[in-house]
Design a protein around this motif. Structure first.
Motif, PDB file in Angstrom:
ATOM      1  N   VAL A   1       2.618  11.672   4.703  1.00 23.67           N
ATOM      2  CA  VAL A   1       1.887  10.433   4.913  1.00 23.67           C
ATOM      3  C   VAL A   1       2.059  10.015   6.364  1.00 23.67           C
ATOM      4  O   VAL A   1       3.116  10.202   6.954  1.00 23.67           O
ATOM      5  CB  VAL A   1       2.357   9.299   3.972  1.00 23.67           C
TER       6      VAL A   1
ATOM      7  N   LEU B   1       0.840  -1.202   0.000  1.00 24.91           N
ATOM      8  CA  LEU B   1       0.000   0.000   0.000  1.00 24.91           C
ATOM      9  C   LEU B   1       0.874   1.251   0.000  1.00 24.91           C
ATOM     10  O   LEU B   1       0.619   2.203  -0.743  1.00 24.91           O
ATOM     11  CB  LEU B   1      -0.930  -0.014   1.215  1.00 24.91           C
TER      12      LEU B   1
ATOM     13  N   GLU C   1       1.944   9.755  -5.444  1.00 24.27           N
ATOM     14  CA  GLU C   1       2.271  11.096  -4.951  1.00 24.27           C
ATOM     15  C   GLU C   1       3.535  10.990  -4.118  1.00 24.27           C
ATOM     16  O   GLU C   1       3.469  10.652  -2.938  1.00 24.27           O
ATOM     17  CB  GLU C   1       1.123  11.641  -4.090  1.00 24.27           C
TER      18      GLU C   1
ATOM     19  N   ASP D   1      -5.758   3.244   9.243  1.00 26.46           N
ATOM     20  CA  ASP D   1      -5.672   3.608   7.831  1.00 26.46           C
ATOM     21  C   ASP D   1      -4.423   4.444   7.577  1.00 26.46           C
ATOM     22  O   ASP D   1      -3.963   5.180   8.452  1.00 26.46           O
ATOM     23  CB  ASP D   1      -6.902   4.418   7.399  1.00 26.46           C
TER      24      ASP D   1
ATOM     25  N   TYR E   1       1.022   6.606   8.890  1.00 28.23           N
ATOM     26  CA  TYR E   1       0.494   5.244   8.831  1.00 28.23           C
ATOM     27  C   TYR E   1       0.897   4.486  10.082  1.00 28.23           C
ATOM     28  O   TYR E   1       2.073   4.424  10.426  1.00 28.23           O
ATOM     29  CB  TYR E   1       1.030   4.531   7.590  1.00 28.23           C
TER      30      TYR E   1
ATOM     31  N   LYS F   1      -6.080  12.150   1.408  1.00 30.05           N
ATOM     32  CA  LYS F   1      -6.600  10.848   1.002  1.00 30.05           C
ATOM     33  C   LYS F   1      -6.433   9.833   2.113  1.00 30.05           C
ATOM     34  O   LYS F   1      -5.406   9.805   2.786  1.00 30.05           O
ATOM     35  CB  LYS F   1      -5.894  10.346  -0.262  1.00 30.05           C
ATOM     36  N   ASN F   2      -7.462   9.027   2.307  1.00 31.71           N
ATOM     37  CA  ASN F   2      -7.382   7.863   3.162  1.00 31.71           C
ATOM     38  C   ASN F   2      -7.117   6.665   2.248  1.00 31.71           C
ATOM     39  O   ASN F   2      -7.961   6.297   1.434  1.00 31.71           O
ATOM     40  CB  ASN F   2      -8.686   7.686   3.944  1.00 31.71           C
ATOM     41  N   TRP F   3      -5.951   6.037   2.398  1.00 31.45           N
ATOM     42  CA  TRP F   3      -5.524   4.971   1.501  1.00 31.45           C
ATOM     43  C   TRP F   3      -6.020   3.599   1.935  1.00 31.45           C
ATOM     44  O   TRP F   3      -5.718   2.591   1.284  1.00 31.45           O
ATOM     45  CB  TRP F   3      -4.003   4.959   1.403  1.00 31.45           C
TER      46      TRP F   3
ATOM     47  N   ARG G   1       2.380   1.864  -3.442  1.00 34.74           N
ATOM     48  CA  ARG G   1       1.396   2.411  -4.387  1.00 34.74           C
ATOM     49  C   ARG G   1       1.133   3.886  -4.104  1.00 34.74           C
ATOM     50  O   ARG G   1       1.050   4.702  -5.028  1.00 34.74           O
ATOM     51  CB  ARG G   1       0.086   1.635  -4.306  1.00 34.74           C
ATOM     52  N   ALA G   2       1.003   4.216  -2.840  1.00 33.42           N
ATOM     53  CA  ALA G   2       0.724   5.600  -2.468  1.00 33.42           C
ATOM     54  C   ALA G   2       1.884   6.514  -2.848  1.00 33.42           C
ATOM     55  O   ALA G   2       1.686   7.605  -3.386  1.00 33.42           O
ATOM     56  CB  ALA G   2       0.441   5.693  -0.971  1.00 33.42           C
TER      57      ALA G   2
ATOM     58  N   SER H   1      -2.761  10.538   3.849  1.00 30.09           N
ATOM     59  CA  SER H   1      -1.825  11.466   3.221  1.00 30.09           C
ATOM     60  C   SER H   1      -2.489  12.817   3.044  1.00 30.09           C
ATOM     61  O   SER H   1      -3.713  12.919   2.946  1.00 30.09           O
ATOM     62  CB  SER H   1      -1.335  10.939   1.866  1.00 30.09           C
TER      63      SER H   1
END
Length: 238
Positions: A228, A6, A14, A192, A230, A182-184, A9-10, A195
């Motif tokens: 970000v 994840l 960005e 979650d 996490y 954004k919530n990834w 990808r994030a 970012s």
């Protein structure tokens, strides 16, 4: 590992300037698994990790302050670093926090003490003119004393939904500074990944959260930091 997939990808969608992780026990493995080891410098204190993009930023100073205590897992950190943007010279003061449990308790010293310790850290280590970003798993939602106290001095940029919304991103930037968020999703974690893109203008900023030019239209954008946060790489407490 779905969490690192994840993150990869994030970051591909960005590229992040700064990142804060909680429940992070192996910082080298984390970046390597996400394919980011060649791009970011990362530091760990207990179960928290913070990283910056070394192609855009240089490290001025860093440290950690133990701002909370809970009976089950002991001291809880607030990591910090001051970074200088290579192209514009602007300075970012970044704080990554993992709060005490039980949720909304503030741990052994209470929520007011936690908020005071974090704000005192910002005041002591940041300088006037710094853009301040505070992120993390606070283990406190908007009903808590901790978050209510922080919101008196720093502006909420974005928050998650896990456990009633205990993951937060704050800044000292003015109204309209949030470009996007954004919530990834959870990537297998119980939290979650969040970012935010925050725009830093030309006004002189106060670390305490006061911005004398926040009511004025922004005429120039110096740098747009992306953040970000996490919580959930396993091996350490919620």
């Amino acid at each position: 590992n779905t969490a690192t997939e994840l993150l990869a990808r994030a970051a591909d969608a960005e590229p992040f300037d700064v990142m804060g992780f909680q429940e992070c026990k192996d910082e080298g493995w984390l970046l390597a698994q996400a394919g980011l080891a060649d791009k970011y410098e990362i530091f760990r204190d207990k179960h928290s990790c913070m990283a910056y993009n070394r192609s855009s930023w240089s490290l001025l100073s860093k440290g950690v302050q133990w701002v909370a205590q809970d009976s089950q897992y002991g001291e809880r950190p607030a990591q910090w670093m001051r970074l200088k943007h290579g192209e514009t010279g602007r300075v970012l003061f970044f704080v990554n926090h993992h709060g005490p449990i039980p949720i909304n308790s503030g741990g052994e010293c209470g929520g007011e003490a936690v908020a005071h310790s974090i704000l005192h850290l910002v005041k002591a280590k940041a300088s006037v003119g710094d853009a301040v970003v505070l992120t993390g798993d606070f283990n406190s939602d908007t009903r808590s004393v901790t978050i209510r106290q922080l919101q008196e001095h720093l502006k909420p940029a974005f928050r998650g939904t896990a456990y009633g919304g205990v993951d937060h991103i704050f800044s000292n930037l003015g109204e309209g500074s949030l470009v996007s968020s954004k919530n990834w999703g959870d990537g297998g974690s119980d939290h979650d990944a969040l970012s935010a893109v925050l725009q830093v203008g030309e006004e002189k900023l106060d670390p305490s959260g006061s911005s004398p030019a926040e009511a004025k239209a922004r005429k120039e954008i110096d740098v747009v930091p992306t953040v970000v946060s996490y919580s959930g790489f396993g091996g350490f407490p919620r």
